[in-house]
Design a protein around this motif. Sequence first.
Motif, PDB file in Angstrom:
ATOM      1  N   ALA A   1      24.555  37.708  35.655  1.00  0.00           N
ATOM      2  CA  ALA A   1      23.793  38.884  35.058  1.00  0.00           C
ATOM      3  C   ALA A   1      24.727  39.836  34.241  1.00  0.00           C
ATOM      4  N   GLU A   2      25.845  40.192  34.559  1.00  0.00           N
ATOM      5  CA  GLU A   2      26.785  40.900  33.803  1.00  0.00           C
ATOM      6  C   GLU A   2      27.095  40.592  32.578  1.00  0.00           C
ATOM      7  N   PHE A   3      27.064  39.252  32.232  1.00  0.00           N
ATOM      8  CA  PHE A   3      27.616  38.844  31.015  1.00  0.00           C
ATOM      9  C   PHE A   3      26.362  38.042  30.323  1.00  0.00           C
ATOM     10  N   ALA A   4      25.159  38.489  30.620  1.00  0.00           N
ATOM     11  CA  ALA A   4      23.885  38.014  30.014  1.00  0.00           C
ATOM     12  C   ALA A   4      23.616  38.650  29.039  1.00  0.00           C
ATOM     13  N   ASP A   5      23.984  39.664  28.491  1.00  0.00           N
ATOM     14  CA  ASP A   5      23.654  40.418  27.176  1.00  0.00           C
ATOM     15  C   ASP A   5      24.770  40.490  26.437  1.00  0.00           C
ATOM     16  N   GLU A   6      24.511  41.326  25.333  1.00  0.00           N
ATOM     17  CA  GLU A   6      25.701  41.405  24.219  1.00  0.00           C
ATOM     18  C   GLU A   6      26.814  41.879  24.808  1.00  0.00           C
ATOM     19  N   LEU A   7      27.991  41.560  24.625  1.00  0.00           N
ATOM     20  CA  LEU A   7      29.335  41.989  25.058  1.00  0.00           C
ATOM     21  C   LEU A   7      30.025  42.336  23.887  1.00  0.00           C
ATOM     22  N   PRO A   8      30.645  43.524  24.033  1.00  0.00           N
ATOM     23  CA  PRO A   8      31.684  43.983  22.939  1.00  0.00           C
ATOM     24  C   PRO A   8      32.891  43.420  22.579  1.00  0.00           C
ATOM     25  N   PHE A   9      33.289  43.279  21.419  1.00  0.00           N
ATOM     26  CA  PHE A   9      34.663  42.516  20.983  1.00  0.00           C
ATOM     27  C   PHE A   9      35.738  43.411  22.011  1.00  0.00           C
ATOM     28  N   PRO A  10      36.579  42.459  22.771  1.00  0.00           N
ATOM     29  CA  PRO A  10      37.419  43.203  23.409  1.00  0.00           C
ATOM     30  C   PRO A  10      38.635  43.764  22.769  1.00  0.00           C
ATOM     31  N   ALA A  11      39.127  44.940  23.014  1.00  0.00           N
ATOM     32  CA  ALA A  11      40.181  45.835  22.574  1.00  0.00           C
ATOM     33  C   ALA A  11      41.406  44.924  22.452  1.00  0.00           C
ATOM     34  N   SER A  12      41.672  44.396  24.042  1.00  0.00           N
ATOM     35  CA  SER A  12      42.836  43.486  23.968  1.00  0.00           C
ATOM     36  C   SER A  12      42.975  42.249  23.296  1.00  0.00           C
ATOM     37  N   GLY A  13      41.735  41.766  22.916  1.00  0.00           N
ATOM     38  CA  GLY A  13      41.658  40.357  22.210  1.00  0.00           C
ATOM     39  C   GLY A  13      41.331  39.429  23.158  1.00  0.00           C
ATOM     40  N   SER A  14      41.296  39.477  24.437  1.00  0.00           N
ATOM     41  CA  SER A  14      40.879  38.279  25.288  1.00  0.00           C
ATOM     42  C   SER A  14      39.592  38.862  25.933  1.00  0.00           C
ATOM     43  N   LEU A  15      38.926  37.592  26.518  1.00  0.00           N
ATOM     44  CA  LEU A  15      37.340  38.104  27.265  1.00  0.00           C
ATOM     45  C   LEU A  15      37.556  36.989  28.446  1.00  0.00           C
ATOM     46  N   ALA A  16      36.974  37.375  29.518  1.00  0.00           N
ATOM     47  CA  ALA A  16      36.851  36.455  30.609  1.00  0.00           C
ATOM     48  C   ALA A  16      35.284  36.202  30.761  1.00  0.00           C
ATOM     49  N   LEU A  17      34.659  35.231  30.877  1.00  0.00           N
ATOM     50  CA  LEU A  17      33.457  35.021  31.138  1.00  0.00           C
ATOM     51  C   LEU A  17      33.112  34.118  32.537  1.00  0.00           C
ATOM     52  N   GLU A  18      31.919  34.369  32.855  1.00  0.00           N
ATOM     53  CA  GLU A  18      31.688  33.943  34.152  1.00  0.00           C
ATOM     54  C   GLU A  18      29.953  33.264  34.096  1.00  0.00           C
ATOM     55  N   VAL A  19      29.819  32.145  34.437  1.00  0.00           N
ATOM     56  CA  VAL A  19      28.710  31.675  34.478  1.00  0.00           C
ATOM     57  C   VAL A  19      28.367  30.921  35.755  1.00  0.00           C
ATOM     58  N   ARG A  20      27.099  30.340  35.975  1.00  0.00           N
ATOM     59  CA  ARG A  20      26.664  29.701  37.255  1.00  0.00           C
ATOM     60  C   ARG A  20      25.830  28.232  36.702  1.00  0.00           C
ATOM     61  N   TRP A  21      26.520  27.235  37.384  1.00  0.00           N
ATOM     62  CA  TRP A  21      25.435  25.905  37.213  1.00  0.00           C
ATOM     63  C   TRP A  21      24.325  26.259  37.645  1.00  0.00           C
ATOM     64  N   LEU A  22      23.267  25.615  36.517  1.00  0.00           N
ATOM     65  CA  LEU A  22      21.689  25.705  37.072  1.00  0.00           C
ATOM     66  C   LEU A  22      21.733  24.723  38.414  1.00  0.00           C
ATOM     67  N   PRO A  23      20.624  25.137  39.280  1.00  0.00           N
ATOM     68  CA  PRO A  23      20.551  24.432  40.550  1.00  0.00           C
ATOM     69  C   PRO A  23      19.848  23.263  40.425  1.00  0.00           C
ATOM     70  N   GLU A  24      19.893  22.291  41.528  1.00  0.00           N
ATOM     71  CA  GLU A  24      19.130  21.142  41.543  1.00  0.00           C
ATOM     72  C   GLU A  24      17.940  21.357  42.369  1.00  0.00           C
ATOM     73  N   LEU A  25      17.092  20.090  42.288  1.00  0.00           N
ATOM     74  CA  LEU A  25      15.829  20.163  43.022  1.00  0.00           C
ATOM     75  C   LEU A  25      15.561  18.919  44.087  1.00  0.00           C
ATOM     76  N   LEU A  26      15.196  19.198  45.238  1.00  0.00           N
ATOM     77  CA  LEU A  26      14.707  18.134  46.029  1.00  0.00           C
ATOM     78  C   LEU A  26      13.065  18.000  46.088  1.00  0.00           C
TER      79      LEU A  26
END
Length: 632
Positions: free
Chosen positions: A164-189
């Motif tokens: 959620a915290e990475f789902a919108d527009e993110l500003p260019f980082p002042a430090s020049g580095s950016l760490a992103l986090e995602v989640r794999w989509l769930p599977e079904l039974l």
Amino acid sequence: MSAEPARSRPALVLALGVLLLGGLALLLVERPRSGARARGGERAPDEGAGEAALAAPPMVGVGARESASTSSVAADFVPEPAPPPFVIQGTVVAHDPAGVARGFESGELELRVEVLGGGGGTYPLEVREGRWALELSGSRFGRLDGTLEILSCTLGGRAAEPLAEFADELPFPASGSLALEVRWLPELLLHVRARDTGRELEAVFLYESQARYASGRFHPGAIGEEEGSEVGPSPVHIAAAERAWRFARVFYARSPGYAWGRVELLPLAGGEVELVLERASELTLTIVAAARDPATRVRLFQAGEHPDSDRPDDYLDERLDEASSFRVQDLPPGAYVAEARLGRESSVLLGATRVEIVAGRRAEAVLELAPPPSAARVPLEGTLVLPADWDLARFTLSFEREGTGKARRLGDSELTPELGAPDRFRWRFPDVPPGRYRVSLFELGFVALVDTGPTGTREALVVVPPPCEVRVRCVDAHDGSVVRAAKVRWSWKPLSYGTEGSFDEAQDAWLLRAPRGWTQLQAHDRDHEFATQRVELRPGTNEFTLRMNRYLRLVLTLRDGAELVAWRPSRLARLETLDGQEAGYGELELCVTAPGDYVLVVPNQPGYEPVPPRTLRIERDGAIDVALVRKP
């Protein structure tokens, strides 16, 4: 004469020779200087300039000294070097369904970039062991400002969506580095069971609709047979979606002896799902035609609640060509209509029949076809049955040929009442193109379909059912209070759009008149979710209660200290359920229809730090201040 003049003559000749030689020398000395003036002055170049002098116009008013100075400046000019590229070095961590973080996966990442002042675009990037880099053209002013947004991500061969915290527009980082986090989509039974036994089926054939928007069809059609596959016994393991679309996933399944079934899942849903299948039936449809057009289309669809439905769900839709019969398998039980029409544009009905299908049995039906039309114009005549109880002093009929958008209208004065039958009115069009026509009675919002057939018709019949009284009370589903602001109308789906009623203050109810039979009651207002209910209207007064889910509103205020911050309209805030499903979105006002816990996600605002997601308990209307922190 004396000798003196004779002696002076040679001296005179010598003097003249000296003068001539001096003049010649002077001319030889002056010639180069004359050439210099030709190049630097206004005179045309001399013969030595050649073709170059003819190709370029002479310079006017520039002296030799100035020309030399200009050439020196041009020779000394050095272009400014291009600024170095602007690079963002990043990492991406994938969270699996168990919540375990995996930071060394490889794959692909697609970003949408917007550069402040103009520029940007879509950038597909390679991720290697959890690392990626975004390189942009640099600026002579130094670092760039802008935003980036995750469009798609695939890591370790599995699609992922940003947290959620990475789902919108993110500003260019002042430090020049950016760490992103995602989640794999769930599977079904998926559990596929038989309705008659309740047991899970041993052999399942599965097809997932590839349409971006959810398909409402009862079955997938021929494409399901072509692109579906055998997946073994139930339960069936279904891999996660290939992309984090915000669209429903629709699956169709069948099994030997059982008809197609359909299940629609919420976007990005996982877990266990159940699908129950009916016993399959089979129909053999025999075609009888004295003359035929190969372009005729034969269709089979389930008879719906409205016999005039113009959007049937076809179980069969094939060209006639030379076929004498069609075999349709895996049909669920129910009533069906088989019909043949000439082409999709003209839609001339050549024949139709109705057949009942019983679960687990074979059925046979015969479809007789009339010859294709031989004339471009045919008669369209018929009768409108309009009960006097409708009390319509004036009315208008509209006839629109399918697929044209053009209509003919007849006022009540242009219809002929039948003698001894005050509720029957004749209309007559002596020559119209053959096809199917939508007949609308404007004053009631009533619509019916009429076919001319290939030779026209003089016996078309449009019957408006008698009216009945309807009393509808709209109440809040949460507390049972009367919803007086709602608007209520009837609608005879899928054709008739109906009319709106009037609110009776004394009865706290909406009163309206609607045709007898099955219809839809619809209610809506600003503070409640749209409500609809299918009902059967009988003679006399019919009373119904529509329960409406009230919107719970959350009003947002953005603040920078004590100052209000204007909302950026290009992005929407949203509320999500705790499992990540979208529940509501908007700008300064968000709405949900059920109390509970939600996650508030506020998009990034230019010049401010990202706002972390916040979990809220929403049980009633409320307001919340969102404190923004300026970037350093």
